[in-house]
Write an enzyme that holds these catalytic residues in place. Structure first.
Site, PDB file in Angstrom:
ATOM      1  N   GLU A 157       0.680   0.107   6.936  1.00  0.00           N
ATOM      2  CA  GLU A 157      -0.108  -0.621   7.602  1.00  0.00           C
ATOM      3  C   GLU A 157      -1.170  -1.426   6.691  1.00  0.00           C
ATOM      4  O   GLU A 157      -1.992  -0.791   5.903  1.00  0.00           O
ATOM      5  CB  GLU A 157      -0.827   0.183   8.659  1.00  0.00           C
ATOM      6  N   ASN A 199       2.134  -4.756   9.439  1.00  0.00           N
ATOM      7  CA  ASN A 199       2.864  -3.553   9.150  1.00  0.00           C
ATOM      8  C   ASN A 199       4.251  -4.080   8.435  1.00  0.00           C
ATOM      9  O   ASN A 199       4.960  -5.207   8.978  1.00  0.00           O
ATOM     10  CB  ASN A 199       3.309  -2.880  10.368  1.00  0.00           C
ATOM     11  N   THR A 259      -3.672  -5.296  11.665  1.00  0.00           N
ATOM     12  CA  THR A 259      -2.836  -4.810  10.492  1.00  0.00           C
ATOM     13  C   THR A 259      -1.496  -5.543  10.636  1.00  0.00           C
ATOM     14  O   THR A 259      -1.044  -6.196  11.745  1.00  0.00           O
ATOM     15  CB  THR A 259      -2.487  -3.361  10.391  1.00  0.00           C
TER      16      THR A 259
END
Length: 187
Positions: free
Chosen positions: A108, A46, A44
């Site tokens: 995320e 973020n 991910t």
């Protein structure tokens, strides 16, 4: 808790974005909790929760969304200068991650592209095109990963529709003014 019924691998939402979509979010890519790649096998990118303030989205419902991510990196994940960058499909979780019992809300983003390296500090602009599902708690990590993989397929199918594909060309996605937040960290 996650429903027991099977998930359908089909586009979600209307054939074109309806209010309040598309929504805009923006922020520097920061270190998160370190679970996406290492523990789940789903990396991910973020952004700080403050990114929800772009366009007044602080009250965005916790859940899973799909859309487009513009990032000032190349296909390998190397930073590029001068307003350059790329746009990729994305699926995004906004919420508390009840499986992990987070004490803070997080944003995320899983970009649907394989990068060669991390790119913390890069600028990311998001165009959220639709909602997939609410946030669930899970009885196992395996059921969490299974649902994330379904979310990815639903996002792909949803973004293949003509009205959603056109949104990939929105100029905002590649406007990276205000970069330089390399030291922001999720807490």
């Amino acid at each position: 808790m996650r429903p027991d019924t099977p998930r359908i691998l089909a586009p979600t939402g209307p054939s074109s974005p309806q209010s309040p979509f598309p929504l805009r979010l923006s922020g520097p890519i920061i270190k998160g909790f370190g679970r996406g790649s290492a523990e789940l096998g789903i990396p991910t990118a973020n952004i700080p929760i403050a990114g929800l303030s772009v366009g007044g989205n602080e009250g965005l419902e916790s859940g899973v969304y799909y859309g487009w991510a513009g990032v000032d990196v190349d296909d390998a994940g190397r930073r590029v200068e001068g307003g350059e960058g790329k746009v990729w499909a994305m699926v995004m979780s906004v919420g508390w991650n009840p499986f992990y019992k987070n004490k803070v809300r997080s944003v995320e983003v899983h970009i649907l592209h394989k990068f060669d390296q991390d790119f913390y500090g890069a600028r990311m602009n998001l165009l959220i095109c639709g909602f997939i599902r609410p946030e669930y708690d899970y009885v196992s990590k395996e059921s969490l990963v299974e649902d994330i993989n379904v979310d990815i397929e639903v996002a792909k199918k949803s973004l293949e529709r003509e009205a959603y594909l056109k949104l990939k060309e929105v100029k905002y996605l590649l406007e990276f003014e205000g970069a330089g937040h390399e030291n922001d960290v999720a807490t």
